[in-house]
Enzyme design. Structure first.
Site, PDB file in Angstrom:
ATOM      1  N   LYS A 109       0.827  -1.208   0.000  1.00  0.00           N
ATOM      2  CA  LYS A 109       0.000   0.000   0.000  1.00  0.00           C
ATOM      3  C   LYS A 109       0.868   1.268   0.000  1.00  0.00           C
ATOM      4  CE  LYS A 109      -3.575  -0.592   3.032  1.00  0.00           C
ATOM      5  NZ  LYS A 109      -4.157  -0.994   4.318  1.00  0.00           N
ATOM      6  N   LYS A 168       3.238   2.143   2.037  1.00  0.00           N
ATOM      7  CA  LYS A 168       3.448   2.673   3.378  1.00  0.00           C
ATOM      8  C   LYS A 168       4.464   1.794   4.089  1.00  0.00           C
ATOM      9  CE  LYS A 168      -1.077   4.774   3.989  1.00  0.00           C
ATOM     10  NZ  LYS A 168      -2.218   4.922   4.867  1.00  0.00           N
TER      11      LYS A 168
END
Length: 140
Positions: A44, A46
């Site tokens: 994602k 992150k």
């Protein structure tokens, strides 16, 4: 017995996480929580501050949680096929999104109810991370 399920990264565990788990547990007899793996977090784009193993232990220590399992992909229906939960709890930021309408409809076919909880305003791991970055950059 009503089995509930929810997922999250649970990085920098905060009051929003506690509220989610407390509210979910109030609606079921047993609550299973999927903690997002480091690999899925990076997918994602992150990066978690706290390691996956430590995030699992923090969530496992919460009194509202009955079991903790890894969340290795975003396929909630595949997880239902393994766990067979009756309720799935998600943030209301997903309510009526195209993705969750499809998932919601698929769950209805097997008798699973999707419960949307209000997103905790003012607190998030992203916000905490940003505040910490700002504080650290001010000290330089």
């Amino acid at each position: 017995m009503i089995l509930g399920y929810t997922t999250g990264v649970f990085d920098l565990f905060h009051i929003g996480h506690v509220n989610l788990l407390r509210n979910a547990k109030a609606m079921c007899d047993k609550l299973v929580v999927g903690v997002t793996t480091d690999e899925l977090v990076s997918y994602k784009n992150k990066k978690a501050v706290i390691s996956f193993e430590e995030r699992m232990e923090v969530v496992r220590a919460c009194r509202y949680v009955d079991a903790v399992i890894p969340q290795e992909d975003m396929d909630k229906f595949a997880q239902w096929e393994k766990v067979k939960f009756d309720l799935v709890f998600v943030g209301d930021d997903w309510f009526k999104t195209e993705k969750w309408q499809t998932i919601d409809n698929k769950f209805k076919e097997v008798g699973v109810r999707v419960v949307y909880f209000p997103y905790s305003k003012g607190t998030s791991s992203t916000l905490i991370n940003n505040v910490l970055l700002d504080l650290r950059s001010d000290k330089k």
